[in-house]
Design a protein around this motif. Sequence first.
Motif, PDB file in Angstrom:
ATOM      1  N   ASN A 117      50.269  23.290  17.288  1.00 53.70           N
ATOM      2  CA  ASN A 117      51.125  22.198  17.733  1.00 53.70           C
ATOM      3  C   ASN A 117      50.623  20.862  17.186  1.00 53.70           C
ATOM      4  O   ASN A 117      51.417  20.015  16.738  1.00 53.70           O
ATOM      5  N   ALA A 118      49.292  20.672  17.208  1.00 56.52           N
ATOM      6  CA  ALA A 118      48.732  19.422  16.692  1.00 56.52           C
ATOM      7  C   ALA A 118      49.005  19.280  15.208  1.00 56.52           C
ATOM      8  O   ALA A 118      49.271  18.155  14.716  1.00 56.52           O
ATOM      9  N   GLU A 119      48.977  20.338  14.456  1.00 52.81           N
ATOM     10  CA  GLU A 119      49.249  20.271  13.010  1.00 52.81           C
ATOM     11  C   GLU A 119      50.715  19.937  12.752  1.00 52.81           C
ATOM     12  O   GLU A 119      51.034  19.175  11.818  1.00 52.81           O
ATOM     13  N   SER A 144      43.877  12.521  14.938  1.00 53.11           N
ATOM     14  CA  SER A 144      42.760  12.725  15.845  1.00 53.11           C
ATOM     15  C   SER A 144      42.998  13.943  16.740  1.00 53.11           C
ATOM     16  O   SER A 144      42.086  14.750  16.995  1.00 53.11           O
ATOM     17  N   GLU A 145      44.248  14.091  17.213  1.00 47.54           N
ATOM     18  CA  GLU A 145      44.569  15.244  18.062  1.00 47.54           C
ATOM     19  C   GLU A 145      44.421  16.562  17.282  1.00 47.54           C
ATOM     20  O   GLU A 145      43.965  17.569  17.839  1.00 47.54           O
ATOM     21  N   GLN A 146      44.811  16.521  16.010  1.00 47.56           N
ATOM     22  CA  GLN A 146      44.675  17.742  15.189  1.00 47.56           C
ATOM     23  C   GLN A 146      43.213  18.117  14.974  1.00 47.56           C
ATOM     24  O   GLN A 146      42.841  19.293  15.039  1.00 47.56           O
ATOM     25  N   GLN A 152      38.224  22.553  19.052  1.00 43.81           N
ATOM     26  CA  GLN A 152      38.336  23.445  20.208  1.00 43.81           C
ATOM     27  C   GLN A 152      38.478  24.901  19.775  1.00 43.81           C
ATOM     28  O   GLN A 152      37.960  25.803  20.433  1.00 43.81           O
ATOM     29  N   VAL A 153      39.167  25.130  18.659  1.00 43.71           N
ATOM     30  CA  VAL A 153      39.288  26.495  18.138  1.00 43.71           C
ATOM     31  C   VAL A 153      37.919  27.019  17.708  1.00 43.71           C
ATOM     32  O   VAL A 153      37.561  28.169  18.011  1.00 43.71           O
ATOM     33  N   GLU A 154      37.185  26.165  17.030  1.00 43.28           N
ATOM     34  CA  GLU A 154      35.851  26.593  16.601  1.00 43.28           C
ATOM     35  C   GLU A 154      34.946  26.887  17.793  1.00 43.28           C
ATOM     36  O   GLU A 154      34.186  27.866  17.793  1.00 43.28           O
ATOM     37  N   ASP A 155      35.019  26.055  18.832  1.00 44.69           N
ATOM     38  CA  ASP A 155      34.200  26.272  20.030  1.00 44.69           C
ATOM     39  C   ASP A 155      34.615  27.566  20.739  1.00 44.69           C
ATOM     40  O   ASP A 155      33.763  28.361  21.169  1.00 44.69           O
TER      41      ASP A 155
END
Length: 376
Positions: A117-119, A144-146, A152-155
């Motif tokens: 969604n951010a992308e 910034s949101e992207q 968050q995906v990496e975490d």
Amino acid sequence: MRNRRSTASMLVAAALWAVCGMTPALAQQGGPPPAVLVQPAEMKPIADQAEFIGRAAAVDKVELRARVKGFLGPRKFADGDQVKKDQIVFTIEPETYQAAVDQKKAQRDASLAALANAEMQLKRAAELLRTNTGTQVTYDQRLSEQLQAKAQVEDASAQLRDAELQLSYTEIKSPIDGRIGRAAFSPGNLVSPDSGVLATVVSEHPIRVLFPVTQRELLDARREQAADPNGIVVRIRLADGSIYKEKGKIDFIDNTVDAKTDGQIVRATFPNTGGVLTDGQTLRVIIEGETVPTAVAVPQAAIAQDQTGAYLFVVNDKNVVEQKRVRTGVSRDGMVAITSGLQAGERVIVQGQQRVRPGMTVNPTVAPPAASTQKQ
């Protein structure tokens, strides 16, 4: 007068009996020659060897431990089994860790959706900015949101990998081929990383034997090896006195010397396909030359010692006893090498030496092989 002669004769006979240990009748006749057992000295190969106390050590030895906390499941082996590398031997209840994996997968999927969604929002803001219908501030906010969504995906992915790793620890596998020992815990017990060793796996084929060697012995061995690099043979004497059938090979000499004993640890490796050798077993290590020299050899029972040195008795072709001073060499399997003082073929007394002295005539009999090696 006759009585006086009879008395004198009796006194002489009694003296002969006391000195020579013979009855009056035998003293007058000289008695039969004493019987002795003899064996011809022969040329035999006798290897020079040194013997050391050693201890068997496994090439690989692994202590299996729990890496996560949980209750043990069914055991996958019997004590003493041969196990293969990556074979599961213990299990820890996986349900809690499987649930953690499922939770982390859901979090990762949610973060992937947020990133998608951010992308899309970033792409829309970029298009509006290109057509001058959007602002730079909006584009920067969407960028910034992207980036936050990607982090968050990496975490979430990292947390999922950790959860999967914890789940994998519920299956305890053997990292090597070998024989597993007895289990320290039964199924149903609660275990954790603090529980200690669950079981030990030992690789026994091949197996190593470590033994200390003094500096002098090591120097002698190195000189012999310099002359013949393949000239050293390593054997093992087992607890019952038998010789282990496989030969070993020296493959390591420690790089430090024990200051207390002036010795270095030497390691030899042996095949152990039959499982005769066990990790920690005490053994006698025999070092000998590959080429076995031939020497005049006699049974150990034939050798006697006095202040002058070693000697033995031989019987000549007239059955007369002769004493010979000899120099002895290597001793092995009840036979002694004679380096000087004796020729091959001479008949050596191996039994009955206590009844003879040099110059005495004897009645020799060739000793059977079993009798020739008995000690007197």
